[in-house]
Scaffold this motif. Structure first.
Motif, PDB file in Angstrom:
ATOM      1  N   ASP A   1     118.724  35.924 126.690  1.00 53.82           N
ATOM      2  CA  ASP A   1     119.556  34.957 127.417  1.00 53.82           C
ATOM      3  C   ASP A   1     119.502  33.652 126.637  1.00 53.82           C
ATOM      4  O   ASP A   1     118.508  32.929 126.700  1.00 53.82           O
ATOM      5  CB  ASP A   1     119.045  34.758 128.848  1.00 53.82           C
ATOM      6  N   PHE A   2     120.540  33.374 125.872  1.00 54.86           N
ATOM      7  CA  PHE A   2     120.548  32.144 125.097  1.00 54.86           C
ATOM      8  C   PHE A   2     121.947  31.552 125.063  1.00 54.86           C
ATOM      9  O   PHE A   2     122.941  32.229 125.348  1.00 54.86           O
ATOM     10  CB  PHE A   2     119.999  32.365 123.680  1.00 54.86           C
ATOM     11  N   THR A   3     121.984  30.264 124.737  1.00 56.10           N
ATOM     12  CA  THR A   3     123.247  29.538 124.695  1.00 56.10           C
ATOM     13  C   THR A   3     123.430  28.947 123.303  1.00 56.10           C
ATOM     14  O   THR A   3     122.536  28.299 122.766  1.00 56.10           O
ATOM     15  CB  THR A   3     123.272  28.427 125.754  1.00 56.10           C
ATOM     16  N   ILE A   4     124.605  29.188 122.755  1.00 58.03           N
ATOM     17  CA  ILE A   4     124.949  28.749 121.398  1.00 58.03           C
ATOM     18  C   ILE A   4     125.835  27.518 121.489  1.00 58.03           C
ATOM     19  O   ILE A   4     126.848  27.523 122.199  1.00 58.03           O
ATOM     20  CB  ILE A   4     125.719  29.871 120.664  1.00 58.03           C
ATOM     21  N   ASP A   5     125.458  26.472 120.756  1.00 53.41           N
ATOM     22  CA  ASP A   5     126.295  25.280 120.649  1.00 53.41           C
ATOM     23  C   ASP A   5     127.246  25.494 119.473  1.00 53.41           C
ATOM     24  O   ASP A   5     126.847  25.416 118.312  1.00 53.41           O
ATOM     25  CB  ASP A   5     125.409  24.048 120.421  1.00 53.41           C
ATOM     26  N   LEU A   6     128.502  25.774 119.781  1.00 55.19           N
ATOM     27  CA  LEU A   6     129.457  26.106 118.724  1.00 55.19           C
ATOM     28  C   LEU A   6     129.804  24.907 117.852  1.00 55.19           C
ATOM     29  O   LEU A   6     130.407  25.069 116.782  1.00 55.19           O
ATOM     30  CB  LEU A   6     130.731  26.710 119.332  1.00 55.19           C
ATOM     31  N   THR A   7     129.446  23.697 118.285  1.00 54.86           N
ATOM     32  CA  THR A   7     129.731  22.507 117.471  1.00 54.86           C
ATOM     33  C   THR A   7     128.608  22.242 116.471  1.00 54.86           C
ATOM     34  O   THR A   7     128.763  21.424 115.569  1.00 54.86           O
ATOM     35  CB  THR A   7     129.916  21.257 118.342  1.00 54.86           C
ATOM     36  N   ASN A   8     127.480  22.934 116.622  1.00 57.45           N
ATOM     37  CA  ASN A   8     126.364  22.745 115.701  1.00 57.45           C
ATOM     38  C   ASN A   8     126.698  23.368 114.344  1.00 57.45           C
ATOM     39  O   ASN A   8     127.174  24.492 114.273  1.00 57.45           O
ATOM     40  CB  ASN A   8     125.106  23.389 116.285  1.00 57.45           C
ATOM     41  N   SER A   9     126.427  22.621 113.276  1.00 53.79           N
ATOM     42  CA  SER A   9     126.779  23.106 111.937  1.00 53.79           C
ATOM     43  C   SER A   9     126.079  24.414 111.595  1.00 53.79           C
ATOM     44  O   SER A   9     126.564  25.176 110.757  1.00 53.79           O
ATOM     45  CB  SER A   9     126.455  22.051 110.885  1.00 53.79           C
ATOM     46  N   ALA A  10     124.957  24.693 112.238  1.00 53.98           N
ATOM     47  CA  ALA A  10     124.256  25.956 111.978  1.00 53.98           C
ATOM     48  C   ALA A  10     125.107  27.150 112.413  1.00 53.98           C
ATOM     49  O   ALA A  10     124.886  28.271 111.961  1.00 53.98           O
ATOM     50  CB  ALA A  10     122.920  25.975 112.702  1.00 53.98           C
ATOM     51  N   ASN A  11     126.072  26.876 113.277  1.00 56.09           N
ATOM     52  CA  ASN A  11     126.917  27.949 113.790  1.00 56.09           C
ATOM     53  C   ASN A  11     128.313  27.926 113.179  1.00 56.09           C
ATOM     54  O   ASN A  11     129.259  28.468 113.751  1.00 56.09           O
ATOM     55  CB  ASN A  11     127.011  27.851 115.313  1.00 56.09           C
ATOM     56  N   SER A  12     128.436  27.335 112.005  1.00 53.51           N
ATOM     57  CA  SER A  12     129.750  27.219 111.374  1.00 53.51           C
ATOM     58  C   SER A  12     130.381  28.585 111.123  1.00 53.51           C
ATOM     59  O   SER A  12     131.606  28.698 111.079  1.00 53.51           O
ATOM     60  CB  SER A  12     129.649  26.421 110.073  1.00 53.51           C
ATOM     61  N   SER A  13     129.548  29.610 110.962  1.00 54.32           N
ATOM     62  CA  SER A  13     130.110  30.945 110.726  1.00 54.32           C
ATOM     63  C   SER A  13     130.832  31.468 111.960  1.00 54.32           C
ATOM     64  O   SER A  13     131.614  32.415 111.862  1.00 54.32           O
ATOM     65  CB  SER A  13     129.017  31.930 110.303  1.00 54.32           C
ATOM     66  N   LEU A  14     130.583  30.858 113.109  1.00 53.96           N
ATOM     67  CA  LEU A  14     131.270  31.283 114.334  1.00 53.96           C
ATOM     68  C   LEU A  14     132.471  30.393 114.654  1.00 53.96           C
ATOM     69  O   LEU A  14     133.131  30.587 115.670  1.00 53.96           O
ATOM     70  CB  LEU A  14     130.303  31.269 115.518  1.00 53.96           C
ATOM     71  N   ALA A  15     132.764  29.435 113.780  1.00 55.58           N
ATOM     72  CA  ALA A  15     133.865  28.507 114.043  1.00 55.58           C
ATOM     73  C   ALA A  15     135.216  29.184 113.884  1.00 55.58           C
ATOM     74  O   ALA A  15     136.196  28.751 114.490  1.00 55.58           O
ATOM     75  CB  ALA A  15     133.752  27.304 113.108  1.00 55.58           C
ATOM     76  N   SER A  16     135.265  30.217 113.065  1.00 53.51           N
ATOM     77  CA  SER A  16     136.535  30.886 112.801  1.00 53.51           C
ATOM     78  C   SER A  16     136.511  32.317 113.330  1.00 53.51           C
ATOM     79  O   SER A  16     135.464  32.982 113.312  1.00 53.51           O
ATOM     80  CB  SER A  16     136.799  30.934 111.291  1.00 53.51           C
ATOM     81  N   VAL A  17     137.676  32.774 113.756  1.00 52.31           N
ATOM     82  CA  VAL A  17     137.799  34.167 114.186  1.00 52.31           C
ATOM     83  C   VAL A  17     137.415  35.080 113.021  1.00 52.31           C
ATOM     84  O   VAL A  17     137.836  34.866 111.886  1.00 52.31           O
ATOM     85  CB  VAL A  17     139.242  34.462 114.645  1.00 52.31           C
ATOM     86  N   GLY A  18     136.588  36.051 113.308  1.00 52.29           N
ATOM     87  CA  GLY A  18     136.128  36.962 112.266  1.00 52.29           C
ATOM     88  C   GLY A  18     134.724  36.661 111.784  1.00 52.29           C
ATOM     89  O   GLY A  18     134.135  37.461 111.067  1.00 52.29           O
ATOM     90  N   GLY A  19     134.193  35.506 112.183  1.00 49.53           N
ATOM     91  CA  GLY A  19     132.845  35.147 111.763  1.00 49.53           C
ATOM     92  C   GLY A  19     131.792  35.744 112.670  1.00 49.53           C
ATOM     93  O   GLY A  19     132.079  36.245 113.763  1.00 49.53           O
ATOM     94  N   ALA A  20     130.560  35.698 112.205  1.00 51.94           N
ATOM     95  CA  ALA A  20     129.454  36.250 112.974  1.00 51.94           C
ATOM     96  C   ALA A  20     128.162  35.583 112.541  1.00 51.94           C
ATOM     97  O   ALA A  20     128.076  34.977 111.470  1.00 51.94           O
ATOM     98  CB  ALA A  20     129.361  37.761 112.770  1.00 51.94           C
ATOM     99  N   ARG A  21     127.163  35.690 113.418  1.00 48.00           N
ATOM    100  CA  ARG A  21     125.835  35.176 113.073  1.00 48.00           C
ATOM    101  C   ARG A  21     124.794  35.958 113.870  1.00 48.00           C
ATOM    102  O   ARG A  21     125.042  36.356 115.018  1.00 48.00           O
ATOM    103  CB  ARG A  21     125.730  33.689 113.412  1.00 48.00           C
ATOM    104  N   VAL A  22     123.637  36.123 113.240  1.00 52.88           N
ATOM    105  CA  VAL A  22     122.508  36.761 113.915  1.00 52.88           C
ATOM    106  C   VAL A  22     121.654  35.703 114.585  1.00 52.88           C
ATOM    107  O   VAL A  22     121.339  34.659 113.990  1.00 52.88           O
ATOM    108  CB  VAL A  22     121.655  37.564 112.910  1.00 52.88           C
ATOM    109  N   PHE A  23     121.287  35.967 115.837  1.00 55.16           N
ATOM    110  CA  PHE A  23     120.347  35.129 116.588  1.00 55.16           C
ATOM    111  C   PHE A  23     119.221  36.054 117.048  1.00 55.16           C
ATOM    112  O   PHE A  23     119.436  36.891 117.936  1.00 55.16           O
ATOM    113  CB  PHE A  23     121.024  34.495 117.811  1.00 55.16           C
ATOM    114  N   GLY A  24     118.084  35.935 116.448  1.00 52.50           N
ATOM    115  CA  GLY A  24     116.976  36.786 116.845  1.00 52.50           C
ATOM    116  C   GLY A  24     117.322  38.251 116.694  1.00 52.50           C
ATOM    117  O   GLY A  24     117.599  38.723 115.594  1.00 52.50           O
ATOM    118  N   ASP A  25     117.352  38.974 117.812  1.00 52.96           N
ATOM    119  CA  ASP A  25     117.640  40.411 117.791  1.00 52.96           C
ATOM    120  C   ASP A  25     119.120  40.727 117.984  1.00 52.96           C
ATOM    121  O   ASP A  25     119.496  41.895 118.090  1.00 52.96           O
ATOM    122  CB  ASP A  25     116.863  41.112 118.924  1.00 52.96           C
ATOM    123  N   VAL A  26     119.939  39.688 118.057  1.00 52.85           N
ATOM    124  CA  VAL A  26     121.337  39.864 118.471  1.00 52.85           C
ATOM    125  C   VAL A  26     122.296  39.389 117.382  1.00 52.85           C
ATOM    126  O   VAL A  26     122.049  38.369 116.733  1.00 52.85           O
ATOM    127  CB  VAL A  26     121.606  39.060 119.763  1.00 52.85           C
TER     128      VAL A  26
END
Ligand code: FES
Length: 159
Positions: free
Chosen positions: A61-86
Motif C-alpha cells: 500500500d503506497f502512494t506515488i507522487d507523480l510530480t517527483n522527478s524520481a517518477n519521471s518514467s511514469l510521466a508519459s504513457v508507456g512508462g513504468a517504474r519498479v517500487f519495491g516488489d511492484v
C-alpha cells in the motif's frame, strides 16, 4: 561490493587503476545506476524517492507522487517504474496498472511493453497480461495484480 571497491581490491598500480577507471562511463560506474529507471525497463532498486508507504511484502500500500522527478518514467504513457516488489506502468493518460515485479518462473523482474500491452520476462520469455495473467510460459502462475487509484498527481497502489 561496488565496481570501484572491486577494482581497488585488485591492488592495481595507480596508473593501471586510472586506466581502468577512465574507460568507465559515468552511468556504468555510478552507484546510483540501479535507481535510475528507464521507460519500459525500470529498475527502481532500493530507492524510496518519490513514494511513501509499503512497497514490499504482503501489505502493499503506497502512494506515488507523480510530480517527483524520481517518477519521471511514469510521466508519459508507456512508462513504468519498479517500487519495491511492484512494477507500475502508465497505460494511458489517466490509467495505470501495477503487478508484482518478479516473474513467477524464476523471479526475474519483468518489463512493461506498452506497444504489445503486456509484461515480458527477459529471462526465458514468459509473457503476462496487464492483469498479471500468464499469456506465454514457461511461467505457469500469474503475477499478483494490485489496485490503483489516481487522485490528482498522487497514485495509490494497494492490494
Ligand atoms: S524467470 Fe521469467 S521466464 Fe524464467
Amino acid at each position: 561490493m561496488t565496481r570501484l571497491e572491486f577494482l581497488k581490491s585488485l591492488d592495481l598500480s595507480g596508473a593501471a587503476l586510472f586506466s581502468v577507471l577512465a574507460t568507465c562511463t559515468l552511468e556504468s560506474c555510478s552507484s546510483k545506476g540501479s535507481d535510475t529507471p528507464t521507460p519500459n525497463n525500470p529498475s527502481g532498486g532500493s530507492s524510496t524517492a518519490g513514494f511513501t508507504g509499503t512497497a514490499t511484502g504482503n501489505n502493499i500500500d503506497f502512494t506515488i507522487d507523480l510530480t517527483n522527478s524520481a517518477n519521471s518514467s511514469l510521466a508519459s504513457v508507456g512508462g513504468a517504474r519498479v517500487f519495491g516488489d511492484v512494477i507500475v506502468a502508465r497505460t494511458g493518460a489517466n490509467t495505470f496498472v501495477a503487478v508484482s515485479k518478479a516473474c513467477t518462473h524464476q523471479g526475474t523482474t519483468v518489463e512493461y511493453r506498452h506497444a504489445q500491452g503486456h509484461f515480458f520476462c527477459p529471462n526465458h520469455g514468459s509473457i503476462f497480461g496487464l492483469n498479471g495473467s500468464v499469456i506465454r510460459d514457461p511461467a505457469t502462475q500469474p503475477l499478483k495484480a494490485f489496485s490503483t487509484t489516481l487522485n490528482g498527481n498522487n497514485l495509490r497502489v494497494f492490494a
